[in-house]
Design an enzyme around this catalytic site. Structure first.
Site, PDB file in Angstrom:
ATOM      1  CD  GLU A 114      -2.753  -1.310   2.406  1.00 13.41           C
ATOM      2  OE1 GLU A 114      -3.987  -1.442   2.362  1.00 13.41           O
ATOM      3  OE2 GLU A 114      -2.109  -1.344   3.476  1.00 13.41           O
ATOM      4  CD  GLU A 134      -2.935  -6.449   3.882  1.00 13.39           C
ATOM      5  OE1 GLU A 134      -2.509  -5.297   3.752  1.00 13.39           O
ATOM      6  OE2 GLU A 134      -2.954  -7.284   2.956  1.00 13.39           O
TER       7      GLU A 134
END
Length: 257
Positions: A114, A134
């Site tokens: 990210e 995640e």
């Protein structure tokens, strides 16, 4: 800077952000989130015309959010502070008015990807791996790993990483468009410096405006871009000069055509 684990240095027209937490694989906690935002503010108010972000240690560019930092938070605090503040910091990175180069000199996983997605150019060293683990931990990619990552890499590729757990080598990432260039281990910094030098040869104002327009085309910051550009036109008009003069002289403004 308030956090020595995230170092900002500005040398002439080049700003450098370095994650200095190799013992934790450069994982980010709440204080470092604040330091990212502070770094962006300093860069915007400096003479820097290009920025480079990298990690220390060579094993990990950034392992994402520090699990020990967020796993103990209650749901409300996790949502209000961790996710919201992280979003704000990464938005500031992605919306820097200067080009941002990410040097992936180690693995970029989860929040590390990210972070890399905020950059305008991603240079990966050949040993790195890239992915979004995640959901395997029971959590979502919460720092725009589904939104900005989908805009910049394509939603199908994000599906493959986030839903099916695919992890890519540097060469695979290059073929898929996750990174722009792959170099030998240890050569990422020099390659980024060469790219930064190319930026410095170009018009700073045109570069800034072009980046803003590209961001707007991606849906990154359409509202701000429209208002900034329109505000710049208004600020350069005779109407503003007349309006301010009238205000100071306490008289009605006399605008022309």
């Amino acid at each position: 800077m308030s956090d020595p684990r995230l170092e900002l240095s500005i040398d002439g027209q080049i700003a450098r952000i370095t994650l200095r937490r190799p013992e934790k694989l450069n994982a980010i906690d709440e204080d470092m989130i604040d330091a990212v935002l502070q770094s962006c503010r300093i860069i915007e108010r400096s003479e820097a015309r290009v920025a480079i972000v990298t990690g220390e240690g060579g094993k990990s560019f950034c392992a994402g959010g520090d699990i020990e930092a967020w796993s103990s938070l209650d749901a409300e605090t996790f949502s209000r502070r961790w996710l919201r503040d992280g979003h704000g910091a990464f938005d500031a990175l992605a919306r820097l008015t200067v080009p941002l180069i990410a040097v992936l000199n180690g693995h970029a996983l989860g929040g590390g990807l990210e972070l890399a997605a905020c950059a305008d150019l991603r240079i990966a060293e050949e040993h790195v791996k890239i992915g979004q683990p995640e959901p395997g931990l029971g959590i979502i990619p919460g720092w725009s790993g589904t939104q900005r990552a989908s805009r910049r890499f394509g939603s199908q590729l994000v599906r493959r990483m986030a839903l099916f757990g695919e992890v890519y080598t540097a060469q695979e990432a290059l073929a898929l468009g996750l990174v722009d260039q792959v170099v030998a281990t240890g050569e990422g910094a020099a390659t980024a410096e060469a790219a930064a030098a190319r930026v410095l040869k170009r018009s700073p104002r045109a570069t800034e405006l072009t980046k803003m327009l590209i961001n707007a085309a991606e849906g990154e910051e359409s509202e701000r871009v429209l208002e900034v550009l329109a505000g710049a036109v208004a600020a350069d008009s005779k109407d503003l000069t007349e309006g301010l003069s009238a205000y100071k002289q306490k008289r009605p403004a006399r605008f022309g055509n």
